[in-house]
Structure formats: C-alpha cells, structure tokens
Design a protein around this motif. Structure first.
Motif, PDB file in Angstrom:
ATOM      1  N   GLU A  41       0.821  -1.215   0.000  1.00 18.38           N
ATOM      2  CA  GLU A  41       0.000   0.000   0.000  1.00 18.38           C
ATOM      3  C   GLU A  41       0.856   1.266   0.000  1.00 18.38           C
ATOM      4  OE1 GLU A  41      -3.286   0.279  -0.520  1.00 18.38           O
ATOM      5  OE2 GLU A  41      -3.237  -1.886  -0.793  1.00 18.38           O
ATOM      6  N   VAL A  42       1.981   1.250   0.713  1.00 23.48           N
ATOM      7  CA  VAL A  42       2.890   2.399   0.698  1.00 23.48           C
ATOM      8  C   VAL A  42       3.424   2.607  -0.717  1.00 23.48           C
ATOM      9  CG1 VAL A  42       5.155   3.205   1.492  1.00 23.48           C
ATOM     10  CG2 VAL A  42       3.514   2.281   3.135  1.00 23.48           C
ATOM     11  N   LEU A  43       3.771   1.522  -1.394  1.00 19.89           N
ATOM     12  CA  LEU A  43       4.246   1.620  -2.771  1.00 19.89           C
ATOM     13  C   LEU A  43       3.168   2.216  -3.676  1.00 19.89           C
ATOM     14  CD1 LEU A  43       6.652   0.827  -4.657  1.00 19.89           C
ATOM     15  CD2 LEU A  43       5.295  -1.186  -5.215  1.00 19.89           C
ATOM     16  N   LYS A  44       1.911   1.815  -3.486  1.00 19.31           N
ATOM     17  CA  LYS A  44       0.819   2.364  -4.290  1.00 19.31           C
ATOM     18  C   LYS A  44       0.652   3.863  -4.058  1.00 19.31           C
ATOM     19  CE  LYS A  44      -2.107  -1.755  -4.486  1.00 19.31           C
ATOM     20  NZ  LYS A  44      -3.414  -2.303  -4.064  1.00 19.31           N
ATOM     21  N   ILE A  45       0.792   4.298  -2.813  1.00 16.07           N
ATOM     22  CA  ILE A  45       0.649   5.724  -2.494  1.00 16.07           C
ATOM     23  C   ILE A  45       1.757   6.528  -3.144  1.00 16.07           C
ATOM     24  CG2 ILE A  45       0.780   7.384  -0.600  1.00 16.07           C
ATOM     25  CD1 ILE A  45      -0.673   5.256   1.120  1.00 16.07           C
ATOM     26  N   VAL A  46       2.989   6.030  -3.080  1.00 14.77           N
ATOM     27  CA  VAL A  46       4.111   6.747  -3.697  1.00 14.77           C
ATOM     28  C   VAL A  46       3.940   6.781  -5.212  1.00 14.77           C
ATOM     29  CG1 VAL A  46       6.609   6.704  -4.064  1.00 14.77           C
ATOM     30  CG2 VAL A  46       5.682   6.266  -1.797  1.00 14.77           C
ATOM     31  N   ARG A  47       3.479   5.675  -5.808  1.00 11.08           N
ATOM     32  CA  ARG A  47       3.263   5.653  -7.256  1.00 11.08           C
ATOM     33  C   ARG A  47       2.190   6.658  -7.662  1.00 11.08           C
ATOM     34  NH1 ARG A  47       1.988   0.232  -8.661  1.00 11.08           N
ATOM     35  NH2 ARG A  47      -0.150   0.709  -8.097  1.00 11.08           N
ATOM     36  N   ASN A  70      12.943   8.358  -7.149  1.00  4.50           N
ATOM     37  CA  ASN A  70      13.982   7.614  -6.431  1.00  4.50           C
ATOM     38  C   ASN A  70      13.388   6.829  -5.262  1.00  4.50           C
ATOM     39  OD1 ASN A  70      16.009   8.454  -8.124  1.00  4.50           O
ATOM     40  ND2 ASN A  70      16.563  10.202  -6.842  1.00  4.50           N
ATOM     41  N   ARG A  71      12.449   7.421  -4.562  1.00  2.00           N
ATOM     42  CA  ARG A  71      11.801   6.712  -3.450  1.00  2.00           C
ATOM     43  C   ARG A  71      11.011   5.510  -3.968  1.00  2.00           C
ATOM     44  NH1 ARG A  71       8.627   8.515   1.850  1.00  2.00           N
ATOM     45  NH2 ARG A  71       7.868   6.450   2.281  1.00  2.00           N
ATOM     46  N   TYR A  72      10.317   5.694  -5.086  1.00  2.00           N
ATOM     47  CA  TYR A  72       9.559   4.591  -5.682  1.00  2.00           C
ATOM     48  C   TYR A  72      10.497   3.449  -6.083  1.00  2.00           C
ATOM     49  CZ  TYR A  72       6.392   2.109  -8.801  1.00  2.00           C
ATOM     50  OH  TYR A  72       5.630   1.150  -9.400  1.00  2.00           O
ATOM     51  N   LEU A  73      11.620   3.793  -6.689  1.00  2.00           N
ATOM     52  CA  LEU A  73      12.569   2.756  -7.105  1.00  2.00           C
ATOM     53  C   LEU A  73      13.213   2.066  -5.900  1.00  2.00           C
ATOM     54  CD1 LEU A  73      14.269   4.475 -10.158  1.00  2.00           C
ATOM     55  CD2 LEU A  73      12.648   2.572 -10.164  1.00  2.00           C
ATOM     56  N   ASP A  74      13.392   2.795  -4.796  1.00  2.00           N
ATOM     57  CA  ASP A  74      13.937   2.172  -3.583  1.00  2.00           C
ATOM     58  C   ASP A  74      12.938   1.212  -2.954  1.00  2.00           C
ATOM     59  OD1 ASP A  74      16.307   3.556  -3.861  1.00  2.00           O
ATOM     60  OD2 ASP A  74      15.739   5.137  -2.447  1.00  2.00           O
ATOM     61  N   LEU A  75      11.651   1.545  -2.993  1.00  2.00           N
ATOM     62  CA  LEU A  75      10.619   0.708  -2.387  1.00  2.00           C
ATOM     63  C   LEU A  75      10.247  -0.497  -3.239  1.00  2.00           C
ATOM     64  CD1 LEU A  75       8.136   3.410  -1.065  1.00  2.00           C
ATOM     65  CD2 LEU A  75       9.636   1.961   0.302  1.00  2.00           C
ATOM     66  N   LEU A  76      10.481  -0.418  -4.524  1.00  2.00           N
ATOM     67  CA  LEU A  76      10.002  -1.435  -5.451  1.00  2.00           C
ATOM     68  C   LEU A  76      10.495  -2.853  -5.148  1.00  2.00           C
ATOM     69  CD1 LEU A  76       8.142  -1.512  -7.860  1.00  2.00           C
ATOM     70  CD2 LEU A  76      10.089  -1.123  -9.332  1.00  2.00           C
TER      71      LEU A  76
END
Length: 94
Positions: A41-47, A70-76
């Motif tokens: 869910e955190v990844l969805k919010i950042v996306r 960059n944050r999205y790529l770190d969480l992916l």
C-alpha cells in the motif's frame, strides 16, 4: 474532539511461537501478511503521488519529481507480497 488512535494488533514473529499451537501459528501468519500488505500500500501511495507530480509538472517533471521517483525505485524491490510459507518453512528454529 480528540482523535481516537488505531487499535494495533501485536506483531508476532515465527521465532517466538510454538509451531504445535495453531492459534500462535495463525497469529504469526496474519502478522507477516499484514506487514507485507502495508508495504504494498505504501508503494501504491508513492506511485500515485509520482503520477500526480508528472501530471502537474508536465515537461519539467523529470527534474521536479526526481525525489519521488527515487523513493519509488527504492521501495520497489522490497514491496512484493510473498506470503508466509517461505518464512515458515525456512525458519531455523523449527
């Protein structure tokens, strides 16, 4: 009016349980799945925020939205829900 805090269930690890007790095993499985779904869910919010940033900034989006990208790529890599069977089977204390 005071804000009521969320009721948080305790985190249970596979290290702390007796595998013969089905109730403890179920709690550990649910705890692990809950943590994995929170990461998703955190990844969805950042996306969603990244999509909005690209939409708002238009041609300058690559410069303006770099921190979100960059944050999205770190969480992916760590945001994939894998289930609990891998953790449960590979537990060294078993």
């Amino acid at each position: 009016m005071a804000v009521k805090p969320f009721k948080k269930s305790p985190d249970v690890s596979f290290d702390d349980i007796d595998y013969r007790d089905p109730l403890e095993l179920k709690k550990a499985q649910e705890s692990l799945m809950r943590e994995q779904f929170i990461k998703v869910e955190v990844l969805k919010i950042v996306r969603k925020a990244l999509e909005n940033c690209f939409r708002v900034n238009g041609p300058n989006a690559h410069e303006e939205c770099r921190n979100l990208a960059n944050r999205y790529l770190d969480l992916l890599p760590e945001s994939r829900a894998q289930g609990f069977l891998g953790y449960q089977r590979n537990d060294p204390s078993k």
